[in-house]
Write a protein that holds these residues in place. Structure first.
Motif, PDB file in Angstrom:
ATOM      1  N   PHE A 270       0.858  -1.180   0.000  1.00 48.41           N
ATOM      2  CA  PHE A 270       0.000   0.000   0.000  1.00 48.41           C
ATOM      3  C   PHE A 270       0.897   1.234   0.000  1.00 48.41           C
ATOM      4  O   PHE A 270       1.806   1.345   0.827  1.00 48.41           O
ATOM      5  N   THR A 271       0.651   2.139  -0.933  1.00 53.07           N
ATOM      6  CA  THR A 271       1.435   3.375  -1.014  1.00 53.07           C
ATOM      7  C   THR A 271       0.494   4.563  -1.126  1.00 53.07           C
ATOM      8  O   THR A 271      -0.407   4.577  -1.970  1.00 53.07           O
ATOM      9  N   GLU A 272       0.696   5.514  -0.262  1.00 53.49           N
ATOM     10  CA  GLU A 272      -0.016   6.790  -0.318  1.00 53.49           C
ATOM     11  C   GLU A 272       1.018   7.868  -0.645  1.00 53.49           C
ATOM     12  O   GLU A 272       2.009   8.026   0.072  1.00 53.49           O
ATOM     13  N   ALA A 273       0.812   8.570  -1.754  1.00 53.10           N
ATOM     14  CA  ALA A 273       1.775   9.581  -2.194  1.00 53.10           C
ATOM     15  C   ALA A 273       1.059  10.909  -2.414  1.00 53.10           C
ATOM     16  O   ALA A 273       0.001  10.959  -3.072  1.00 53.10           O
ATOM     17  N   PHE A 274       1.640  11.956  -1.873  1.00 55.49           N
ATOM     18  CA  PHE A 274       1.075  13.298  -2.012  1.00 55.49           C
ATOM     19  C   PHE A 274       2.141  14.212  -2.609  1.00 55.49           C
ATOM     20  O   PHE A 274       3.263  14.300  -2.100  1.00 55.49           O
ATOM     21  N   LYS A 275       1.767  14.880  -3.709  1.00 59.32           N
ATOM     22  CA  LYS A 275       2.691  15.783  -4.392  1.00 59.32           C
ATOM     23  C   LYS A 275       2.105  17.192  -4.402  1.00 59.32           C
ATOM     24  O   LYS A 275       0.909  17.382  -4.660  1.00 59.32           O
ATOM     25  N   LEU A 276       2.952  18.153  -4.116  1.00 54.15           N
ATOM     26  CA  LEU A 276       2.549  19.554  -4.118  1.00 54.15           C
ATOM     27  C   LEU A 276       3.552  20.350  -4.936  1.00 54.15           C
ATOM     28  O   LEU A 276       4.768  20.169  -4.787  1.00 54.15           O
ATOM     29  N   LYS A 277       3.026  21.229  -5.765  1.00 56.42           N
ATOM     30  CA  LYS A 277       3.878  22.091  -6.576  1.00 56.42           C
ATOM     31  C   LYS A 277       3.492  23.538  -6.321  1.00 56.42           C
ATOM     32  O   LYS A 277       2.335  23.938  -6.495  1.00 56.42           O
ATOM     33  N   TYR A 278       4.489  24.298  -5.901  1.00 58.40           N
ATOM     34  CA  TYR A 278       4.280  25.728  -5.676  1.00 58.40           C
ATOM     35  C   TYR A 278       5.134  26.500  -6.678  1.00 58.40           C
ATOM     36  O   TYR A 278       6.342  26.263  -6.784  1.00 58.40           O
ATOM     37  N   SER A 279       4.510  27.441  -7.386  1.00 51.87           N
ATOM     38  CA  SER A 279       5.214  28.212  -8.414  1.00 51.87           C
ATOM     39  C   SER A 279       4.982  29.697  -8.190  1.00 51.87           C
ATOM     40  O   SER A 279       3.864  30.122  -7.877  1.00 51.87           O
ATOM     41  N   ASP A 280       6.030  30.466  -8.337  1.00 51.24           N
ATOM     42  CA  ASP A 280       5.889  31.915  -8.435  1.00 51.24           C
ATOM     43  C   ASP A 280       6.712  32.389  -9.621  1.00 51.24           C
ATOM     44  O   ASP A 280       7.173  31.585 -10.434  1.00 51.24           O
ATOM     45  N   GLU A 281       6.919  33.656  -9.720  1.00 49.60           N
ATOM     46  CA  GLU A 281       7.618  34.175 -10.892  1.00 49.60           C
ATOM     47  C   GLU A 281       9.104  33.838 -10.902  1.00 49.60           C
ATOM     48  O   GLU A 281       9.767  33.970 -11.935  1.00 49.60           O
ATOM     49  N   ARG A 282       9.639  33.367  -9.765  1.00 53.24           N
ATOM     50  CA  ARG A 282      11.076  33.083  -9.697  1.00 53.24           C
ATOM     51  C   ARG A 282      11.392  31.597  -9.565  1.00 53.24           C
ATOM     52  O   ARG A 282      12.299  31.092 -10.213  1.00 53.24           O
ATOM     53  N   PHE A 283      10.653  30.884  -8.712  1.00 49.95           N
ATOM     54  CA  PHE A 283      11.015  29.517  -8.382  1.00 49.95           C
ATOM     55  C   PHE A 283       9.822  28.575  -8.518  1.00 49.95           C
ATOM     56  O   PHE A 283       8.664  28.982  -8.470  1.00 49.95           O
ATOM     57  N   VAL A 284      10.148  27.280  -8.644  1.00 47.28           N
ATOM     58  CA  VAL A 284       9.176  26.194  -8.559  1.00 47.28           C
ATOM     59  C   VAL A 284       9.673  25.232  -7.487  1.00 47.28           C
ATOM     60  O   VAL A 284      10.812  24.757  -7.546  1.00 47.28           O
ATOM     61  N   LEU A 285       8.814  24.972  -6.511  1.00 49.44           N
ATOM     62  CA  LEU A 285       9.144  24.033  -5.446  1.00 49.44           C
ATOM     63  C   LEU A 285       8.208  22.844  -5.536  1.00 49.44           C
ATOM     64  O   LEU A 285       6.988  22.984  -5.465  1.00 49.44           O
ATOM     65  N   ASN A 286       8.783  21.652  -5.707  1.00 49.72           N
ATOM     66  CA  ASN A 286       8.019  20.407  -5.719  1.00 49.72           C
ATOM     67  C   ASN A 286       8.264  19.656  -4.418  1.00 49.72           C
ATOM     68  O   ASN A 286       9.417  19.493  -3.985  1.00 49.72           O
ATOM     69  N   SER A 287       7.181  19.191  -3.826  1.00 52.26           N
ATOM     70  CA  SER A 287       7.257  18.370  -2.617  1.00 52.26           C
ATOM     71  C   SER A 287       6.597  17.035  -2.904  1.00 52.26           C
ATOM     72  O   SER A 287       5.472  16.987  -3.417  1.00 52.26           O
ATOM     73  N   ILE A 288       7.311  15.941  -2.600  1.00 58.44           N
ATOM     74  CA  ILE A 288       6.775  14.589  -2.795  1.00 58.44           C
ATOM     75  C   ILE A 288       6.868  13.848  -1.463  1.00 58.44           C
ATOM     76  O   ILE A 288       7.971  13.640  -0.934  1.00 58.44           O
ATOM     77  N   THR A 289       5.722  13.472  -0.925  1.00 53.34           N
ATOM     78  CA  THR A 289       5.650  12.774   0.359  1.00 53.34           C
ATOM     79  C   THR A 289       4.992  11.418   0.144  1.00 53.34           C
ATOM     80  O   THR A 289       4.002  11.312  -0.583  1.00 53.34           O
ATOM     81  N   SER A 290       5.533  10.394   0.784  1.00 58.89           N
ATOM     82  CA  SER A 290       4.913   9.071   0.633  1.00 58.89           C
ATOM     83  C   SER A 290       4.967   8.280   1.924  1.00 58.89           C
ATOM     84  O   SER A 290       5.870   8.454   2.748  1.00 58.89           O
ATOM     85  N   TRP A 291       3.962   7.446   2.093  1.00 58.17           N
ATOM     86  CA  TRP A 291       3.962   6.407   3.124  1.00 58.17           C
ATOM     87  C   TRP A 291       3.818   5.082   2.399  1.00 58.17           C
ATOM     88  O   TRP A 291       2.913   4.893   1.586  1.00 58.17           O
ATOM     89  N   GLN A 292       4.726   4.164   2.667  1.00 59.81           N
ATOM     90  CA  GLN A 292       4.728   2.876   1.989  1.00 59.81           C
ATOM     91  C   GLN A 292       4.628   1.760   3.031  1.00 59.81           C
ATOM     92  O   GLN A 292       5.406   1.728   3.981  1.00 59.81           O
ATOM     93  N   PHE A 293       3.682   0.871   2.811  1.00 67.28           N
ATOM     94  CA  PHE A 293       3.453  -0.256   3.716  1.00 67.28           C
ATOM     95  C   PHE A 293       3.651  -1.552   2.940  1.00 67.28           C
ATOM     96  O   PHE A 293       3.143  -1.718   1.829  1.00 67.28           O
ATOM     97  N   LEU A 294       4.401  -2.453   3.518  1.00 66.96           N
ATOM     98  CA  LEU A 294       4.652  -3.766   2.924  1.00 66.96           C
ATOM     99  C   LEU A 294       4.456  -4.838   3.985  1.00 66.96           C
ATOM    100  O   LEU A 294       5.025  -4.756   5.077  1.00 66.96           O
ATOM    101  N   ALA A 295       3.652  -5.836   3.663  1.00 62.48           N
ATOM    102  CA  ALA A 295       3.511  -7.021   4.517  1.00 62.48           C
ATOM    103  C   ALA A 295       3.630  -8.237   3.612  1.00 62.48           C
ATOM    104  O   ALA A 295       2.875  -8.364   2.646  1.00 62.48           O
TER     105      ALA A 295
END
Length: 754
Positions: A270-295
């Motif tokens: 099971f994998t839950e992944a959340f991605k956020l992208k913030y952009s302005d006139e100068r920079f782009v910031l990408n955030s990638i967060t995940s929780w991964q479960f293995l049994a």
């Protein structure tokens, strides 16, 4: 570099009218600029100073590339054999790799790293494109990307809206079913859902009871949504889950498969992944967060014979959390001479593992009593156990924490492009362990009754590593931009990569057996010199494997003025210098475990080539990879293997592919696509001494597709000539075992998209 450039036209057939969303750039078929969707790849692929192989969705589905293992040999110098089960996802690249523990190739799905190699073998469904970056990718990707990175990008509602489905039937009663739906109710919101199922009765028969070794059932589910919150903020959330229940491990003794105890594997991801992208006139910031479960749970008849010797039941529950930030300019290449990107990556994972070994009647006699009695003086007597079977328990808690910061800069001057980067990577790992076993024993004739002996071995150990991973590359464009139809680029690169260290959990059964032997003798007041020394937990640690990669290459692209001829070619040569290479060792005698150890030095020198050509309806592709991978300094104290080839990886790989599309005008049948490919795998040495090997072998496959828009009918055949070959060799309790490759298989399927 894309090995089959013309497949873009196939992909465009269903995606060409779709809008592209944030970070979902489709290939520009007019300029032939090869864009990528990964947030880490600021450079277009044609500007990377390392070779890249790209395979698109249509090719995967036409040719039945169902999981990452099927990419083996399609990518030069890549070998991903099907060892035993979906748990054993071994990867070899450019002569390096390992059967167990950490891989040499990183694996990403939609920019999320897959943190456990046990999860590498998965069903690839609705994969828009697969990019394989060859050579060390440590600067951007860090740990376990020493020889490359496989990046899968799934289909999304940003690039396709509609319905897709597939149903197929084939050899071994294999049934595959898939349905997916992609919606985009507005320009700012989209979501998709996918469900898939696969079943197989199995291909290999266990002669012991006539059953199939490898039946399999798997389920896949994926949900994805994206939302543009404002002109600056974009979010995306993905949920991926899969489950598999299968047999496996069809190992034969050179003649037949025959073992008496259960071999099976179960896994839930099971994998839950959340991605956020913030952009302005100068920079782009990408955030990638995940929780991964293995049994998962593995049951194994570890002697693989009809004898009742010993079995293993290994189960684990792992949770992993990852976080990555990637920062880059808002308008790449606005500055004509300088660009850059930087990032932070952190992760924590905890694995709770249980791996009890159950010794049965034959195993107690051959593996334990015979060893002990062989060291007992005649005047003491002979050791007997009351039990016909007993268990050595082994429980582990393994925690791993890692952090990294990295950056790359890109300097452009006229036709030159210089890339310079560095990554600082820190990793800490700790292990709590507890092994125990209880037996009732008696020495005959000196003892009148059985005594109980309980042996316990518990404690903890930890290690930490710090790695600096630099990269420097230089590319030169030999043809000015004023001729966009033809391009020739030459490049050179120096980079460093590494594979993480770890702990040998599979050897703890042997450690406890030895301590039990010592305990039994000490209980009698007998202290033996020699024959009882064995490693402790601290000695089960192995260090990271490090490598320096030196590469020179050239790429060529040409498109005729009318677009009817397209030629792409890429050629590279490399040398990899490796220290502390991790190799799998088996303790001497009839042991129950295996372990990873570091040896001195090794190196691999080789060449890779890919060429694709399209002329009207004809498409051809050729690829070749050669790796001369040898040990430079490897002496285990008993034998000197220096100069021998590194085992388990083929000397070379080659692939020839031919496709022809037959248009059918003025007919309900739109066209017919004929495809044939031949994959060649060079000699594979099985042992460090280079005494056992699998000779070179080739696999011929073909498929025919009838396009009855919107339905496609696909006929597919694999290993048409029935080539017999072995994929794997190993030694267990003194016996040699092999795994044969898949025989001739076939399938017929229907797919549609609307």
């Amino acid at each position: 570099m894309d090995i089959l450039l013309s497949l873009t036209l196939m992909l465009s057939a269903f995606a060409g009218n779709a809008d592209t969303g944030p970070d979902m750039e489709m290939r520009d078929t007019l300029s032939e600029s090869i864009a990528v969707s990964s947030v880490k790849q600021l450079l277009p692929l044609e500007k990377l100073a390392s070779p890249v192989t790209t395979v698109y969705l249509t090719e995967m589905e036409y040719k039945g590339l169902n999981n990452p293992n099927d990419l083996s040999v399609f990518v030069p110098n890549l070998f991903m054999p099907d060892y035993g089960s979906s748990m054993t996802s071994s990867i070899y690249m450019r002569g390096f790799g390992s059967r167990i523990d950490n891989p040499v190739v990183g694996f990403y799905i939609d920019d999320v790293p897959v943190m456990n190699k046990n999860s590498y073998d998965l069903d690839m469904m609705d994969i828009r494109r697969a990019d394989f970056f060859r050579g060390p990718q440590g600067t951007l990707y860090g740990r376990n990307s020493m020889c490359g990175v496989l990046s899968l990008n799934t289909l999304s509602p940003a690039s396709f809206q509609g319905y897709r489905a597939e149903l197929s039937y084939g050899a071994a009663n294999e049934v595959k079913a898939r349905f997916s739906a992609y919606y985009r109710p507005s320009e700012t919101f989209g979501f998709s859902v996918l469900a898939g199922y696969r079943h197989s009765d199995g291909l290999y028969e266990n002669a012991y009871d006539g059953s199939k070794c490898d039946p399999s059932n798997s389920l896949t589910f994926r949900f994805r949504l994206d939302k543009t919150l404002s002109d600056k903020v974009y979010i995306e959330n993905s949920v991926y889950s899969s489950g598999i229940i299968q047999g496996g491990w069809p190992y034969n003794d050179g003649r037949i498969i025959s073992y008496n105890d259960t071999c099976s594997y179960r896994r839930m991801n099971f994998t839950e992944a959340f991605k956020l992208k913030y952009s302005d006139e100068r920079f782009v910031l990408n955030s990638i967060t995940s929780w991964q479960f293995l049994a998962d749970e593995m049951k194994l008849d570890q002697d693989f014979t009809p004898a009742s010797m010993f079995t293993l039941k290994q189960s684990q529950i792992e949770n992993a959390i990852t976080q990555e930030f990637v920062l880059r300019p808002a308008e790449p290449w606005k500055n004509e001479w300088l660009d850059w990107q930087g990032g932070f990556f952190g992760f924590f994972k905890y694995n709770s593992m249980s791996a009890p070994v159950n010794f049965k009647k034959d195993g107690i006699r051959e593996l334990i009593l015979d060893n002990i009695n062989g060291n007992i003086p005649d005047d003491i007597g002979e050791l007997h156990f009351m039990e016909d079977n007993f268990t050595i328990g082994s429980d582990f808690g393994i925690a791993t924490l890692g952090t990294a910061v990295y950056g790359e800069s890109y300097f452009t001057w006229k036709r030159w492009l210089l890339t310079a980067g560095v990554r600082f990577d820190f990793e800490w790992t700790g292990m709590d362990y507890a092994s125990d076993g209880t037996v009732h024993y008696m020495f005959v004739p000196t003892m009148s009754g059985y005594r109980e002996n309980t042996t316990v071995y518990a404690g903890s150990t930890a290690n930490s590593y710090f790695e600096i991973l630099p990269k420097l590359s230089l590319m030169y464009d030999l043809i000015p931009d004023k001729n966009p139809r033809t391009g020739i680029k030459a490049y050179g690169a120096i980079s460093k990569g590494y594979k993480s260290g770890g702990f040998n959990t599979q050897i703890f059964s042997d450690i406890l057996q030895n301590k039990m032997m010592v305990s039994l003798m000490n209980d009698l007041g007998v202290y033996l010199d020699g024959g009882t020394d064995f490693m402790s937990a601290e000695h089960t640690t192995y260090k990271p494997e490090n490598s320096w990669n030196f590469e020179l290459g050239m790429s060529f692209h040409h498109k005729s003025s009318d677009g009817s001829h397209i030629l792409d070619s890429d050629l590279s040569v490399f040398r990899i210098n490796c220290v502390n290479q991790q190799v799998t060792l088996f303790p001497p005698g009839k042991s129950t475990g295996r372990m990873m150890a570091n040896v001195g030095k090794s190196r691999s020198c080789g060449i890779e080539m890919e060429t694709s050509y399209r002329w009207k309806h004809l498409k051809t592709g050729l690829s070749f990879g050669y790796a001369d991978a040898v040990f430079l300094d490897y002496d285990d104290g008993n034998n000197d293997y220096s100069g021998n080839r590194i085992p388990y990886s083929p000397e070379y790989t080659a692939m020839a592919d031919l496709s022809y599309e037959i248009p059918v005008p003025d007919c309900f049948l739109r066209d017919i696509v004929l495809n044939m490919n031949y994959r060649l795998c060079g000699r594979i040495w099985w042992d460090d001494a280079n005494t056992l090997s699998q000779p070179a072998y080739g696999i011929l496959s073909a498929n025919v597709v009838f396009d009855v828009n919107p339905v496609k009918i696909i006929f597919r055949g694999e290993n048409l000539t029935g080539t017999r070959y072995d994929l794997f060799w190993f030694r267990s309790v003194g016996n040699d075992f092999y795994q044969s490759g898949r025989p001739f298989t076939w399938s017929v399927g229907l797919s549609f998209e609307i």
